[in-house]
Design a protein around this motif. Structure first.
Motif, PDB file in Angstrom:
ATOM      1  N   ASN A   1       0.854  -1.187   0.000  1.00  0.00           N
ATOM      2  CA  ASN A   1       0.000   0.000   0.000  1.00  0.00           C
ATOM      3  C   ASN A   1       0.890   1.237   0.000  1.00  0.00           C
ATOM      4  N   ILE A   2       0.626   2.124  -0.949  1.00  0.00           N
ATOM      5  CA  ILE A   2       1.411   3.342  -1.121  1.00  0.00           C
ATOM      6  C   ILE A   2       0.505   4.545  -0.846  1.00  0.00           C
ATOM      7  N   SER A   3       1.010   5.498  -0.091  1.00  0.00           N
ATOM      8  CA  SER A   3       0.231   6.701   0.270  1.00  0.00           C
ATOM      9  C   SER A   3       0.294   7.744  -0.838  1.00  0.00           C
ATOM     10  N   ALA A   4      -0.190   7.380  -2.002  1.00  0.00           N
ATOM     11  CA  ALA A   4      -0.242   8.278  -3.164  1.00  0.00           C
ATOM     12  C   ALA A   4      -1.308   7.744  -4.111  1.00  0.00           C
ATOM     13  N   ASP A   5      -1.833   8.619  -4.941  1.00  0.00           N
ATOM     14  CA  ASP A   5      -2.861   8.183  -5.892  1.00  0.00           C
ATOM     15  C   ASP A   5      -2.237   7.294  -6.976  1.00  0.00           C
ATOM     16  N   PRO A   6      -3.049   6.469  -7.645  1.00  0.00           N
ATOM     17  CA  PRO A   6      -2.529   5.555  -8.659  1.00  0.00           C
ATOM     18  C   PRO A   6      -1.712   6.232  -9.765  1.00  0.00           C
TER      19      PRO A   6
ATOM     20  N   ILE B   1      15.176 -16.576  -6.730  1.00  0.00           N
ATOM     21  CA  ILE B   1      13.861 -16.106  -6.271  1.00  0.00           C
ATOM     22  C   ILE B   1      13.957 -15.337  -4.949  1.00  0.00           C
ATOM     23  N   LYS B   2      14.732 -15.834  -4.007  1.00  0.00           N
ATOM     24  CA  LYS B   2      14.831 -15.189  -2.696  1.00  0.00           C
ATOM     25  C   LYS B   2      15.416 -13.780  -2.823  1.00  0.00           C
ATOM     26  N   SER B   3      16.508 -13.630  -3.569  1.00  0.00           N
ATOM     27  CA  SER B   3      17.145 -12.313  -3.697  1.00  0.00           C
ATOM     28  C   SER B   3      16.288 -11.344  -4.513  1.00  0.00           C
ATOM     29  N   ILE B   4      15.581 -11.825  -5.510  1.00  0.00           N
ATOM     30  CA  ILE B   4      14.719 -10.960  -6.313  1.00  0.00           C
ATOM     31  C   ILE B   4      13.529 -10.490  -5.470  1.00  0.00           C
ATOM     32  N   LYS B   5      12.934 -11.395  -4.711  1.00  0.00           N
ATOM     33  CA  LYS B   5      11.820 -11.011  -3.812  1.00  0.00           C
ATOM     34  C   LYS B   5      12.273  -9.915  -2.849  1.00  0.00           C
ATOM     35  N   GLN B   6      13.408 -10.144  -2.223  1.00  0.00           N
ATOM     36  CA  GLN B   6      13.952  -9.177  -1.268  1.00  0.00           C
ATOM     37  C   GLN B   6      14.277  -7.861  -1.976  1.00  0.00           C
ATOM     38  N   GLY B   7      14.802  -7.953  -3.197  1.00  0.00           N
ATOM     39  CA  GLY B   7      15.164  -6.769  -3.966  1.00  0.00           C
ATOM     40  C   GLY B   7      13.974  -5.862  -4.262  1.00  0.00           C
ATOM     41  N   TRP B   8      12.835  -6.454  -4.635  1.00  0.00           N
ATOM     42  CA  TRP B   8      11.651  -5.630  -4.901  1.00  0.00           C
ATOM     43  C   TRP B   8      11.252  -4.860  -3.643  1.00  0.00           C
ATOM     44  N   THR B   9      11.262  -5.526  -2.500  1.00  0.00           N
ATOM     45  CA  THR B   9      10.889  -4.866  -1.250  1.00  0.00           C
ATOM     46  C   THR B   9      11.901  -3.792  -0.870  1.00  0.00           C
ATOM     47  N   GLU B  10      13.165  -4.164  -0.872  1.00  0.00           N
ATOM     48  CA  GLU B  10      14.231  -3.262  -0.414  1.00  0.00           C
ATOM     49  C   GLU B  10      14.520  -2.103  -1.361  1.00  0.00           C
ATOM     50  N   PHE B  11      14.483  -2.372  -2.658  1.00  0.00           N
ATOM     51  CA  PHE B  11      14.893  -1.361  -3.637  1.00  0.00           C
ATOM     52  C   PHE B  11      13.745  -0.673  -4.375  1.00  0.00           C
ATOM     53  N   TYR B  12      12.522  -1.162  -4.190  1.00  0.00           N
ATOM     54  CA  TYR B  12      11.363  -0.524  -4.832  1.00  0.00           C
ATOM     55  C   TYR B  12      10.300  -0.093  -3.826  1.00  0.00           C
ATOM     56  N   TRP B  13       9.687  -1.054  -3.142  1.00  0.00           N
ATOM     57  CA  TRP B  13       8.521  -0.721  -2.319  1.00  0.00           C
ATOM     58  C   TRP B  13       8.884   0.189  -1.140  1.00  0.00           C
ATOM     59  N   GLU B  14       9.943  -0.135  -0.417  1.00  0.00           N
ATOM     60  CA  GLU B  14      10.306   0.702   0.728  1.00  0.00           C
ATOM     61  C   GLU B  14      10.730   2.116   0.307  1.00  0.00           C
ATOM     62  N   PRO B  15      11.599   2.274  -0.695  1.00  0.00           N
ATOM     63  CA  PRO B  15      11.944   3.644  -1.131  1.00  0.00           C
ATOM     64  C   PRO B  15      10.742   4.406  -1.684  1.00  0.00           C
ATOM     65  N   MET B  16       9.829   3.700  -2.371  1.00  0.00           N
ATOM     66  CA  MET B  16       8.640   4.364  -2.910  1.00  0.00           C
ATOM     67  C   MET B  16       7.752   4.856  -1.767  1.00  0.00           C
ATOM     68  N   LYS B  17       7.563   4.021  -0.753  1.00  0.00           N
ATOM     69  CA  LYS B  17       6.773   4.429   0.412  1.00  0.00           C
ATOM     70  C   LYS B  17       7.406   5.644   1.073  1.00  0.00           C
ATOM     71  N   LYS B  18       8.712   5.628   1.186  1.00  0.00           N
ATOM     72  CA  LYS B  18       9.432   6.738   1.812  1.00  0.00           C
ATOM     73  C   LYS B  18       9.262   8.032   0.994  1.00  0.00           C
ATOM     74  N   MET B  19       9.354   7.907  -0.329  1.00  0.00           N
ATOM     75  CA  MET B  19       9.216   9.074  -1.201  1.00  0.00           C
ATOM     76  C   MET B  19       7.838   9.724  -1.038  1.00  0.00           C
ATOM     77  N   PHE B  20       6.791   8.923  -0.961  1.00  0.00           N
ATOM     78  CA  PHE B  20       5.436   9.451  -0.861  1.00  0.00           C
ATOM     79  C   PHE B  20       5.012   9.721   0.580  1.00  0.00           C
ATOM     80  N   GLY B  21       5.766   9.188   1.514  1.00  0.00           N
ATOM     81  CA  GLY B  21       5.411   9.338   2.920  1.00  0.00           C
ATOM     82  C   GLY B  21       4.373   8.328   3.318  1.00  0.00           C
ATOM     83  N   LYS B  22       4.358   7.965   4.569  1.00  0.00           N
ATOM     84  CA  LYS B  22       3.392   6.982   5.072  1.00  0.00           C
ATOM     85  C   LYS B  22       2.278   7.696   5.781  1.00  0.00           C
ATOM     86  N   LYS B  23       1.061   7.264   5.530  1.00  0.00           N
ATOM     87  CA  LYS B  23      -0.103   7.849   6.217  1.00  0.00           C
ATOM     88  C   LYS B  23      -0.474   7.002   7.410  1.00  0.00           C
TER      89      LYS B  23
END
Length: 131
Positions: free
Chosen positions: A11-16, A109-131
């Protein structure tokens, strides 16, 4: 080669549209990942991210709703691509992003799964801020 699939929901705190733009705009993508991205916004257009470590081609683009791409990492077996799908749905607090990637080499599979979370989802959440 044996392959596996990944399915993640975030879940990202930004519009689609903002989430879509973060993934599909070279400048915005580079800003949240902290590395070079070159992204075509056209079906059939190419993209690369993380200085060329991952790259592929846009298969389907539905503004604010869906991105489907062929996707590979430069250290995968030559010529092997996976299929990555980003589904965006508006929620009360922003966007529910459902990510699916099929055809990932089983040994990575393990490193790619972790990579999406660490290098995409978490930085994206941080960029938009958490509500």
């Amino acid at each position: 080669m044996k392959t596996k699939s990944i399915r993640q929901t975030v879940n990202i705190s930004a519009d689609p549209q903002s989430v879509f733009d973060a993934l599909m705009d070279s400048r915005k993508h580079s800003a949240f990942t902290g590395d070079t991205a070159r992204i075509s916004r056209k079906v059939g257009g190419k993209f690369s991210a993380y200085g060329g470590y991952c790259y592929g081609v846009n298969i389907k683009l539905v503004k604010s709703k869906k991105i489907v791409q062929t996707w590979r990492a430069s250290d995968w077996p030559q010529g092997h691509f996976s299929k990555a799908s980003f589904d965006l749905r508006k929620t009360k607090s922003g966007t529910k992003l459902t990510f699916t990637q099929s055809g990932v080499p089983a040994g990575q599979i393990k490193s790619i799964k972790q990579g999406w979370t660490e290098f995409y989802w978490e930085p994206m959440k941080k960029m938009f801020g958490k509500k």
